[in-house]
Design a protein around this motif. Structure first.
Motif, mmCIF file in Angstrom:
data_model
loop_
_atom_site.group_PDB
_atom_site.id
_atom_site.type_symbol
_atom_site.label_atom_id
_atom_site.label_comp_id
_atom_site.label_asym_id
_atom_site.label_seq_id
_atom_site.Cartn_x
_atom_site.Cartn_y
_atom_site.Cartn_z
ATOM 1 N N ALA A 127 -35.818 -7.986 25.534
ATOM 2 C CA ALA A 127 -36.690 -8.085 26.683
ATOM 3 C C ALA A 127 -35.975 -8.248 27.955
ATOM 4 C CB ALA A 127 -37.885 -9.015 26.588
ATOM 5 N N GLN A 128 -34.963 -9.102 27.999
ATOM 6 C CA GLN A 128 -34.021 -9.504 29.030
ATOM 7 C C GLN A 128 -32.957 -8.775 29.545
ATOM 8 O OE1 GLN A 128 -32.702 -13.850 28.237
ATOM 9 N NE2 GLN A 128 -34.915 -14.304 27.674
ATOM 10 N N ALA A 129 -32.822 -7.562 28.663
ATOM 11 C CA ALA A 129 -31.756 -6.784 28.817
ATOM 12 C C ALA A 129 -32.199 -5.291 29.228
ATOM 13 C CB ALA A 129 -30.732 -6.743 27.489
ATOM 14 N N GLN A 130 -31.174 -4.730 29.660
ATOM 15 C CA GLN A 130 -31.323 -3.211 30.013
ATOM 16 C C GLN A 130 -30.241 -2.535 29.087
ATOM 17 O OE1 GLN A 130 -32.103 -3.252 34.171
ATOM 18 N NE2 GLN A 130 -34.110 -2.364 33.825
ATOM 19 N N GLY A 149 -13.023 -5.369 39.025
ATOM 20 C CA GLY A 149 -13.691 -5.469 40.186
ATOM 21 C C GLY A 149 -14.458 -4.596 40.815
ATOM 22 N N GLY A 150 -15.657 -4.376 41.226
ATOM 23 C CA GLY A 150 -16.278 -3.345 41.913
ATOM 24 C C GLY A 150 -17.439 -3.622 42.521
ATOM 25 N N VAL A 151 -17.892 -2.613 43.233
ATOM 26 C CA VAL A 151 -19.376 -2.714 43.990
ATOM 27 C C VAL A 151 -20.043 -1.409 43.603
ATOM 28 C CG1 VAL A 151 -18.203 -4.005 45.659
ATOM 29 C CG2 VAL A 151 -18.278 -1.519 45.918
ATOM 30 N N GLY A 152 -21.267 -1.491 43.764
ATOM 31 C CA GLY A 152 -22.179 -0.263 43.513
ATOM 32 C C GLY A 152 -23.571 -0.373 44.319
ATOM 33 N N LEU A 153 -24.327 0.620 44.006
ATOM 34 C CA LEU A 153 -25.569 0.688 44.818
ATOM 35 C C LEU A 153 -26.712 1.306 43.640
ATOM 36 C CD1 LEU A 153 -27.026 0.861 47.432
ATOM 37 C CD2 LEU A 153 -26.356 3.264 47.699
ATOM 38 N N LYS A 154 -27.757 0.398 43.524
ATOM 39 C CA LYS A 154 -28.796 0.750 42.695
ATOM 40 C C LYS A 154 -29.819 1.709 43.865
ATOM 41 C CE LYS A 154 -30.724 -2.090 40.291
ATOM 42 N NZ LYS A 154 -31.720 -3.252 39.660
ATOM 43 N N LEU A 155 -30.176 2.998 42.957
ATOM 44 C CA LEU A 155 -31.006 3.928 43.376
ATOM 45 C C LEU A 155 -32.334 3.840 42.640
ATOM 46 C CD1 LEU A 155 -28.351 7.026 43.535
ATOM 47 C CD2 LEU A 155 -28.708 5.383 45.345
ATOM 48 N N ALA A 156 -32.971 4.720 42.903
ATOM 49 C CA ALA A 156 -34.592 4.593 42.394
ATOM 50 C C ALA A 156 -34.454 5.261 40.964
ATOM 51 C CB ALA A 156 -35.412 5.764 43.136
ATOM 52 N N SER A 157 -35.587 4.895 39.960
ATOM 53 C CA SER A 157 -35.588 5.271 38.798
ATOM 54 C C SER A 157 -34.519 4.788 37.700
ATOM 55 C CB SER A 157 -35.643 6.850 38.594
ATOM 56 O OG SER A 157 -36.820 7.024 39.570
ATOM 57 N N GLY A 158 -33.721 3.794 38.132
ATOM 58 C CA GLY A 158 -32.674 3.242 36.911
ATOM 59 C C GLY A 158 -31.206 3.774 37.201
ATOM 60 N N PHE A 159 -31.319 4.828 38.317
ATOM 61 C CA PHE A 159 -29.705 5.266 38.585
ATOM 62 C C PHE A 159 -29.100 4.397 39.637
ATOM 63 C CE2 PHE A 159 -32.250 9.118 37.337
ATOM 64 C CZ PHE A 159 -31.573 9.943 36.542
ATOM 65 N N SER A 160 -27.852 4.451 39.397
ATOM 66 C CA SER A 160 -26.834 3.695 40.291
ATOM 67 C C SER A 160 -25.394 4.414 40.466
ATOM 68 C CB SER A 160 -26.519 2.156 39.858
ATOM 69 O OG SER A 160 -26.051 2.268 38.435
ATOM 70 N N LEU A 161 -24.898 4.065 41.551
ATOM 71 C CA LEU A 161 -23.450 4.576 41.700
ATOM 72 C C LEU A 161 -22.552 3.398 42.028
ATOM 73 C CD1 LEU A 161 -24.230 7.398 44.397
ATOM 74 C CD2 LEU A 161 -23.738 7.838 41.767
ATOM 75 N N GLY A 162 -21.426 3.601 41.414
ATOM 76 C CA GLY A 162 -20.233 2.691 41.567
ATOM 77 C C GLY A 162 -18.910 3.038 41.734
ATOM 78 N N GLY A 163 -18.154 1.955 42.198
ATOM 79 C CA GLY A 163 -16.750 2.049 41.924
ATOM 80 C C GLY A 163 -16.059 0.737 41.770
ATOM 81 N N ARG A 164 -14.934 0.898 41.147
ATOM 82 C CA ARG A 164 -14.170 -0.073 40.490
ATOM 83 C C ARG A 164 -12.746 0.008 40.377
ATOM 84 N NH1 ARG A 164 -17.433 -0.666 34.431
ATOM 85 N NH2 ARG A 164 -19.064 -1.477 35.226
ATOM 86 N N LEU A 165 -11.842 -1.248 40.565
ATOM 87 C CA LEU A 165 -10.562 -1.228 40.580
ATOM 88 C C LEU A 165 -10.058 -2.060 39.009
ATOM 89 C CD1 LEU A 165 -7.545 -0.927 41.191
ATOM 90 C CD2 LEU A 165 -7.619 -3.092 42.400
ATOM 91 N N VAL A 166 -9.545 -1.208 38.234
ATOM 92 C CA VAL A 166 -9.155 -1.821 36.805
ATOM 93 C C VAL A 166 -7.439 -2.039 36.997
ATOM 94 C CG1 VAL A 166 -9.076 -1.540 34.396
ATOM 95 C CG2 VAL A 166 -11.032 -0.526 35.912
ATOM 96 N N ALA A 167 -7.233 -3.225 36.924
ATOM 97 C CA ALA A 167 -5.842 -3.676 37.170
ATOM 98 C C ALA A 167 -4.925 -4.272 35.754
ATOM 99 C CB ALA A 167 -5.506 -4.729 38.466
ATOM 100 N N GLY A 168 -4.335 -3.506 35.165
ATOM 101 C CA GLY A 168 -3.715 -4.005 34.036
ATOM 102 C C GLY A 168 -2.666 -5.269 34.035
ATOM 103 N N LEU A 169 -2.907 -6.173 33.335
ATOM 104 C CA LEU A 169 -2.021 -7.272 33.601
ATOM 105 C C LEU A 169 -0.873 -7.565 32.714
ATOM 106 C CD1 LEU A 169 -4.876 -9.861 33.603
ATOM 107 C CD2 LEU A 169 -3.669 -8.985 35.570
ATOM 108 N N ASN A 170 -0.893 -6.893 31.522
ATOM 109 C CA ASN A 170 0.143 -6.716 30.473
ATOM 110 C C ASN A 170 1.124 -5.565 30.609
ATOM 111 O OD1 ASN A 170 -2.269 -5.589 29.034
ATOM 112 N ND2 ASN A 170 -0.578 -5.311 27.438
ATOM 113 N N GLN A 226 -29.907 3.157 33.608
ATOM 114 C CA GLN A 226 -30.422 2.386 32.827
ATOM 115 C C GLN A 226 -31.719 2.534 32.340
ATOM 116 O OE1 GLN A 226 -29.401 -0.676 36.118
ATOM 117 N NE2 GLN A 226 -29.200 -2.012 34.327
ATOM 118 N N PHE A 227 -32.029 2.696 31.112
ATOM 119 C CA PHE A 227 -33.355 2.977 30.591
ATOM 120 C C PHE A 227 -34.378 1.958 30.900
ATOM 121 C CE2 PHE A 227 -30.056 4.940 27.790
ATOM 122 C CZ PHE A 227 -30.559 6.061 27.726
ATOM 123 N N GLY A 228 -35.744 2.161 31.283
ATOM 124 C CA GLY A 228 -36.403 1.194 31.788
ATOM 125 C C GLY A 228 -36.194 0.672 33.101
#
Length: 208
Positions: free
Chosen positions: A18-21, A155-176, A204-206
């Motif tokens: 109930a607390q998750a999507q 690290g990243g940012v995004g935008l929530k849209l209607a009906s469970g949709f969203s768009l986003g962008g991230r940087l994934v920086a390898g450490l090893n 996201q469902f729901g």
């Protein structure tokens, strides 16, 4: 590393539903391998797909574990070489997510397990009798040339849209260092680290 991945995956199913999507996501990876001296690196376009589980903690704060199939790699070029590397990973980001209105920011660690790797292009293929390197154009399986585990920060940012949709962008920086190859003269090659810019769409469902 495998134990840590198992704990993360198991914890995803102990959060009350109930607390998750639940959700699905996918998009573009723009990736490069950095750190090798004597070769310039450039980005290559790949992709990622996955599922996620957003667990609301308090107010705008949530925890979002994910499981992705994600392709990294890039192009490396020198005076004698010009080849692409394609690294296929199972990745598990575990992100803290803060949502304010329609905007969200997310950050956290990512664990990765290499599934397979291949290389193609002009690369060193052997040594001449006098010990000088020889080069040729070939495609080869290269899983054994890379370490099985990869650890990154996300690290990243995004935008929530209607009906469970969203768009986003991230940087994934390898450490090893992911390089596990020895060149043909038997000396370890320099460090290689993954760097990936991800651009994705998610559902996201729901979701509202």
């Amino acid at each position: 590393m495998k134990k840590a991945l198992f704990i993360v995956l198991l914890s995803m199913f102990y959060i009350p539903f109930a607390q998750a999507q639940l959700g699905v996501k996918g998009g573009l990876n723009v990736a490069e391998l950095t750190g090798r001296e004597g070769e310039s690196s450039s980005y290559k376009a790949f992709y990622h797909v996955g599922v996620f589980y957003q667990a609301n903690i308090a107010g705008p704060l949530a925890i979002q574990p994910e499981v992705q199939y994600s392709v990294a790699g890039g192009n490396l070029k020198s005076a004698f070489t010009d080849y692409d590397s394609k690294l296929q990973y199972l990745t598990v980001p575990v992100l803290a997510k803060l949502t304010v209105g329609p905007v969200f920011v997310e950050a956290g660690p990512q664990f990765g397990i290499l599934l397979s790797a291949d290389q193609s292009g002009m690369m060193q293929v052997g040594l001449a009798p006098d010990g000088t390197p020889t080069y040729g154009n070939e495609s080869r399986l290269a899983t054994g040339s890379f370490k099985r585990n990869d650890f990154s920060v996300v690290g990243g940012v995004g935008l929530k849209l209607a009906s469970g949709f969203s768009l986003g962008g991230r940087l994934v920086a390898g450490l090893n260092d992911v390089n596990d190859a020895k060149n043909l003269s038997g000396i370890n090659d320099p460090r290689l680290q993954n760097r990936v810019f991800q651009f994705y769409a998610a559902f996201q469902f729901g979701g509202k």
